[in-house]
Write a protein that holds these residues in place. Structure first.
Motif, PDB file in Angstrom:
ATOM      1  N   ARG A  21       0.803  -1.214   0.000  1.00  0.00           N
ATOM      2  CA  ARG A  21       0.000   0.000   0.000  1.00  0.00           C
ATOM      3  C   ARG A  21       0.843   1.274   0.000  1.00  0.00           C
ATOM      4  O   ARG A  21       0.446   2.305   0.568  1.00  0.00           O
ATOM      5  N   GLN A  22       2.018   1.196  -0.653  1.00  0.00           N
ATOM      6  CA  GLN A  22       2.807   2.400  -0.852  1.00  0.00           C
ATOM      7  C   GLN A  22       2.230   3.196  -2.024  1.00  0.00           C
ATOM      8  O   GLN A  22       1.668   2.625  -2.949  1.00  0.00           O
ATOM      9  N   PRO A  23       2.330   4.525  -2.015  1.00  0.00           N
ATOM     10  CA  PRO A  23       1.847   5.304  -3.156  1.00  0.00           C
ATOM     11  C   PRO A  23       2.519   4.864  -4.448  1.00  0.00           C
ATOM     12  O   PRO A  23       3.696   4.465  -4.454  1.00  0.00           O
ATOM     13  N   VAL A  24       1.780   4.950  -5.554  1.00  0.00           N
ATOM     14  CA  VAL A  24       2.308   4.488  -6.836  1.00  0.00           C
ATOM     15  C   VAL A  24       3.588   5.239  -7.200  1.00  0.00           C
ATOM     16  O   VAL A  24       4.571   4.638  -7.644  1.00  0.00           O
ATOM     17  N   TRP A  25       3.587   6.575  -7.010  1.00  0.00           N
ATOM     18  CA  TRP A  25       4.766   7.344  -7.408  1.00  0.00           C
ATOM     19  C   TRP A  25       5.987   6.922  -6.607  1.00  0.00           C
ATOM     20  O   TRP A  25       7.114   6.864  -7.136  1.00  0.00           O
ATOM     21  N   LEU A  26       5.777   6.617  -5.316  1.00  0.00           N
ATOM     22  CA  LEU A  26       6.897   6.237  -4.457  1.00  0.00           C
ATOM     23  C   LEU A  26       7.446   4.874  -4.856  1.00  0.00           C
ATOM     24  O   LEU A  26       8.670   4.671  -4.910  1.00  0.00           O
ATOM     25  N   ALA A  27       6.551   3.920  -5.146  1.00  0.00           N
ATOM     26  CA  ALA A  27       6.998   2.588  -5.554  1.00  0.00           C
ATOM     27  C   ALA A  27       7.807   2.664  -6.852  1.00  0.00           C
ATOM     28  O   ALA A  27       8.869   2.041  -6.979  1.00  0.00           O
ATOM     29  N   LEU A  28       7.324   3.437  -7.807  1.00  0.00           N
ATOM     30  CA  LEU A  28       8.031   3.578  -9.085  1.00  0.00           C
ATOM     31  C   LEU A  28       9.382   4.268  -8.892  1.00  0.00           C
ATOM     32  O   LEU A  28      10.411   3.822  -9.433  1.00  0.00           O
ATOM     33  N   ALA A  29       9.381   5.363  -8.134  1.00  0.00           N
ATOM     34  CA  ALA A  29      10.618   6.127  -7.951  1.00  0.00           C
ATOM     35  C   ALA A  29      11.661   5.327  -7.178  1.00  0.00           C
ATOM     36  O   ALA A  29      12.855   5.345  -7.532  1.00  0.00           O
ATOM     37  N   MET A  30      11.242   4.621  -6.129  1.00  0.00           N
ATOM     38  CA  MET A  30      12.198   3.847  -5.326  1.00  0.00           C
ATOM     39  C   MET A  30      12.880   2.782  -6.160  1.00  0.00           C
ATOM     40  O   MET A  30      14.107   2.614  -6.116  1.00  0.00           O
ATOM     41  N   VAL A  31      12.085   2.039  -6.936  1.00  0.00           N
ATOM     42  CA  VAL A  31      12.666   0.982  -7.776  1.00  0.00           C
ATOM     43  C   VAL A  31      13.579   1.591  -8.828  1.00  0.00           C
ATOM     44  O   VAL A  31      14.689   1.088  -9.084  1.00  0.00           O
ATOM     45  N   GLY A  32      13.141   2.704  -9.433  1.00  0.00           N
ATOM     46  CA  GLY A  32      13.962   3.341 -10.450  1.00  0.00           C
ATOM     47  C   GLY A  32      15.282   3.850  -9.907  1.00  0.00           C
ATOM     48  O   GLY A  32      16.345   3.636 -10.511  1.00  0.00           O
ATOM     49  N   ILE A  33      15.259   4.511  -8.742  1.00  0.00           N
ATOM     50  CA  ILE A  33      16.487   5.078  -8.178  1.00  0.00           C
ATOM     51  C   ILE A  33      17.425   3.976  -7.706  1.00  0.00           C
ATOM     52  O   ILE A  33      18.622   3.985  -8.014  1.00  0.00           O
ATOM     53  N   VAL A  34      16.892   3.000  -6.942  1.00  0.00           N
ATOM     54  CA  VAL A  34      17.748   1.911  -6.447  1.00  0.00           C
ATOM     55  C   VAL A  34      18.307   1.105  -7.611  1.00  0.00           C
ATOM     56  O   VAL A  34      19.490   0.722  -7.625  1.00  0.00           O
ATOM     57  N   GLY A  35      17.459   0.842  -8.631  1.00  0.00           N
ATOM     58  CA  GLY A  35      17.941   0.103  -9.796  1.00  0.00           C
ATOM     59  C   GLY A  35      19.053   0.836 -10.514  1.00  0.00           C
ATOM     60  O   GLY A  35      20.052   0.221 -10.926  1.00  0.00           O
ATOM     61  N   ASN A  36      18.914   2.154 -10.656  1.00  0.00           N
ATOM     62  CA  ASN A  36      19.965   2.929 -11.317  1.00  0.00           C
ATOM     63  C   ASN A  36      21.243   2.977 -10.490  1.00  0.00           C
ATOM     64  O   ASN A  36      22.347   3.021 -11.035  1.00  0.00           O
ATOM     65  N   ILE A  37      21.108   2.970  -9.162  1.00  0.00           N
ATOM     66  CA  ILE A  37      22.294   2.918  -8.309  1.00  0.00           C
ATOM     67  C   ILE A  37      23.047   1.607  -8.534  1.00  0.00           C
ATOM     68  O   ILE A  37      24.283   1.591  -8.662  1.00  0.00           O
ATOM     69  N   LEU A  38      22.303   0.503  -8.594  1.00  0.00           N
ATOM     70  CA  LEU A  38      22.934  -0.803  -8.806  1.00  0.00           C
ATOM     71  C   LEU A  38      23.565  -0.912 -10.191  1.00  0.00           C
ATOM     72  O   LEU A  38      24.591  -1.565 -10.368  1.00  0.00           O
ATOM     73  N   LEU A  39      22.964  -0.265 -11.167  1.00  0.00           N
ATOM     74  CA  LEU A  39      23.481  -0.354 -12.537  1.00  0.00           C
ATOM     75  C   LEU A  39      24.630   0.603 -12.797  1.00  0.00           C
ATOM     76  O   LEU A  39      25.615   0.253 -13.466  1.00  0.00           O
ATOM     77  N   ASN A  40      24.510   1.848 -12.278  1.00  0.00           N
ATOM     78  CA  ASN A  40      25.438   2.901 -12.686  1.00  0.00           C
ATOM     79  C   ASN A  40      26.192   3.569 -11.545  1.00  0.00           C
ATOM     80  O   ASN A  40      27.081   4.383 -11.817  1.00  0.00           O
ATOM     81  N   GLY A  41      25.827   3.259 -10.300  1.00  0.00           N
ATOM     82  CA  GLY A  41      26.456   3.933  -9.182  1.00  0.00           C
ATOM     83  C   GLY A  41      25.657   5.133  -8.724  1.00  0.00           C
ATOM     84  O   GLY A  41      24.795   5.652  -9.443  1.00  0.00           O
ATOM     85  N   LEU A  42      25.948   5.605  -7.522  1.00  0.00           N
ATOM     86  CA  LEU A  42      25.176   6.681  -6.905  1.00  0.00           C
ATOM     87  C   LEU A  42      25.270   8.007  -7.660  1.00  0.00           C
ATOM     88  O   LEU A  42      24.245   8.665  -7.863  1.00  0.00           O
ATOM     89  N   PRO A  43      26.443   8.452  -8.108  1.00  0.00           N
ATOM     90  CA  PRO A  43      26.499   9.762  -8.794  1.00  0.00           C
ATOM     91  C   PRO A  43      25.633   9.802 -10.055  1.00  0.00           C
ATOM     92  O   PRO A  43      24.906  10.780 -10.278  1.00  0.00           O
ATOM     93  N   VAL A  44      25.723   8.760 -10.876  1.00  0.00           N
ATOM     94  CA  VAL A  44      24.928   8.730 -12.111  1.00  0.00           C
ATOM     95  C   VAL A  44      23.441   8.638 -11.784  1.00  0.00           C
ATOM     96  O   VAL A  44      22.612   9.311 -12.409  1.00  0.00           O
ATOM     97  N   ALA A  45      23.086   7.814 -10.804  1.00  0.00           N
ATOM     98  CA  ALA A  45      21.680   7.673 -10.426  1.00  0.00           C
ATOM     99  C   ALA A  45      21.117   8.997  -9.917  1.00  0.00           C
ATOM    100  O   ALA A  45      19.973   9.362 -10.232  1.00  0.00           O
TER     101      ALA A  45
END
Length: 432
Positions: A21-45
């Motif tokens: 029951r997390q807000p849709v925007w939060l669920a999308l943003a969290m996955v997108g940001i964490v995924g980009n951190i894992l793929l490209n590192g924190l600065p790029v994300a």
């Protein structure tokens, strides 16, 4: 972990967050940001999150959303929906289930200047529900008629869902609006047909009042302000005179001017409409920004291309693949609201759909119909809850039972879109 596995894990994590029951925007943003951190590192994300948010807010194509929202809020505050229902009520006098048909027709017409199914259902509930209860209609039948009619706002242009789809698919919003018009009219007629079939056992006998054809036609001319706004704004898009953004600006401005001139809109009402438009638009843009981050992550994992390659390697037919996609949309529609569903699914499914040779404009109309189905599908059909919230004596069980027959209409339209794709593609080809 491969990038494909990471992509699947990210999609799964997003659905887990939604179930928590997390807000849709939060669920999308969290996955997108964490995924980009894992793929490209924190600065790029961090850079992608900042530029993605800025680019979304700066996107000229999306400026149509607050303008159409404002037009709908002003139209609702100016009592256009009430006048549309009154006109439709006179026209359907003497027809069995006339008030139900009138609510569907008025909802479809109001959706043509509102663009929001939820706003249409909320406005029509306040107007039509008391009248149907007073006339002796069963509550489930009345609520279902309003819910079904209210859902037309997603399909009949202007549609906020189609604007968002167009921005994701990089498809002309004008072509999408043209493509959705005929299916929208067909769906409204299907809802009316179902209403007539149910009227014998759910509605009272036809009104004995006699109304001449001249009176019926005159009644349709009374809501002239609606016709003026629609012809100038949406007609301008079809004629190629305005872009969707220009049409939204002119439509919103025209609705405000007409409301003040007719004294159906006060200064306080205008301020309330602006405040509501700002709140709704901010909520929508937060979801879009979150979806942009999620889509960026999905694209980098090449998840859509990998799924397409798997489907082709398994020699799945295009019909089977589309059947699976439709089934996924129907299931998601039972649990997710429409805009979130579009933003979650389209970045993943669109490359697969186009890879199998389907037209993205046709697919946009199909998505709108499936989202519309989700709005009235138990247990989490948004329109059903909107109606229940405004009718304290109405039980959700009554609403659920009442809506079931109306679900056949969008399902039938989906079948027609597959059988006759020109139902959606003919008008864009003629106009553009």
């Amino acid at each position: 972990m491969s990038v494909f596995t990471l992509g699947l894990t990210g999609v799964g994590a997003m659905f887990v967050l939604l179930m928590l029951r997390q807000p849709v925007w939060l669920a999308l943003a969290m996955v997108g940001i964490v995924g980009n951190i894992l793929l490209n590192g924190l600065p790029v994300a961090t850079m992608l999150a900042g530029t993605g948010s800025f680019d979304t807010a700066l996107n000229y194509a999306l400026s149509v959303i607050p303008l159409f929202v404002l037009m709908g809020e002003v139209a609702s505050g100016s009592r256009m929906s009430a006048e549309l229902f009154a006109a439709a009520r006179i026209f359907t006098t003497g027809v069995r289930g006339g008030l139900s048909i009138a609510s569907i027709a008025a909802s479809g017409a109001f959706g043509a200047i509102c663009g929001s199914s939820v706003a249409t259902a909320a406005s029509m509930t306040r107007i039509a529900m008391p009248e149907m209860q007073k006339a002796g209609y069963k509550d489930g039948y009345s609520a279902a008629s309003i819910a079904a009619g209210g859902s037309l706002g997603i399909l009949i242009p202007p549609s906020i869902i189609l604007v968002i789809y167009g921005s994701i698919a990089e498809t002309s919003v004008s072509r999408l609006f043209a493509a959705s018009m005929i299916p929208g009219i067909v769906l409204m007629l299907l809802y009316m047909a179902i209403s007539v079939m149910l009227a014998g056992r759910a509605g009272p006998p036809p009104d004995a009042e006699k109304v001449s054809m001249a009176q019926r036609i005159l009644a349709l001319l009374r809501p002239w302000q609606f016709m003026l706004v629609f012809i100038v704004s949406i007609g301008g898009i079809y004629a190629g005179v305005f872009s969707p953004n220009e049409a939204a600006s002119i439509g919103a401005f025209g609705a405000v001017i007409i409301g003040f001139l007719r004294r159906t809109l006060t200064v306080q009402g205008f301020i309330r409409a602006v405040q509501a438009s700002v709140l709704i638009s901010c909520a929508l843009f937060m979801i879009i920004i979150g979806a942009t981050m999620f889509a960026n992550f999905v694209v980098q994992t090449r998840l859509p291309e990998s799924l397409l390659a798997l489907a082709q390697a398994a020699q799945l037919s295009p019909a089977l693949v589309m059947g699976l996609i439709v089934a996924i949309f129907i299931v998601l529609g039972c649990f997710l609201e429409g805009i979130g569903m579009v933003l979650i699914t389209v970045p993943v499914f669109l490359p697969i759909v186009t890879g199998f040779g389907f037209d993205p404009v046709w697919f946009g109309v199909l998505v709108a119909v499936l989202v519309e189905l989700g709005l009235i599908t138990p247990p989490v059909g948004m329109n059903l809850f909107i109606i229940k919230a405004q009718c304290a004596t109405l039980s959700m069980g009554t609403v659920y039972r009442g809506i079931l027959p109306f679900l056949a209409a969008p399902v039938l339209l989906v079948i027609l879109l597959f059988a006759v794709p020109q139902l959606a593609l003919w008008l864009p080809e003629v106009l553009y």
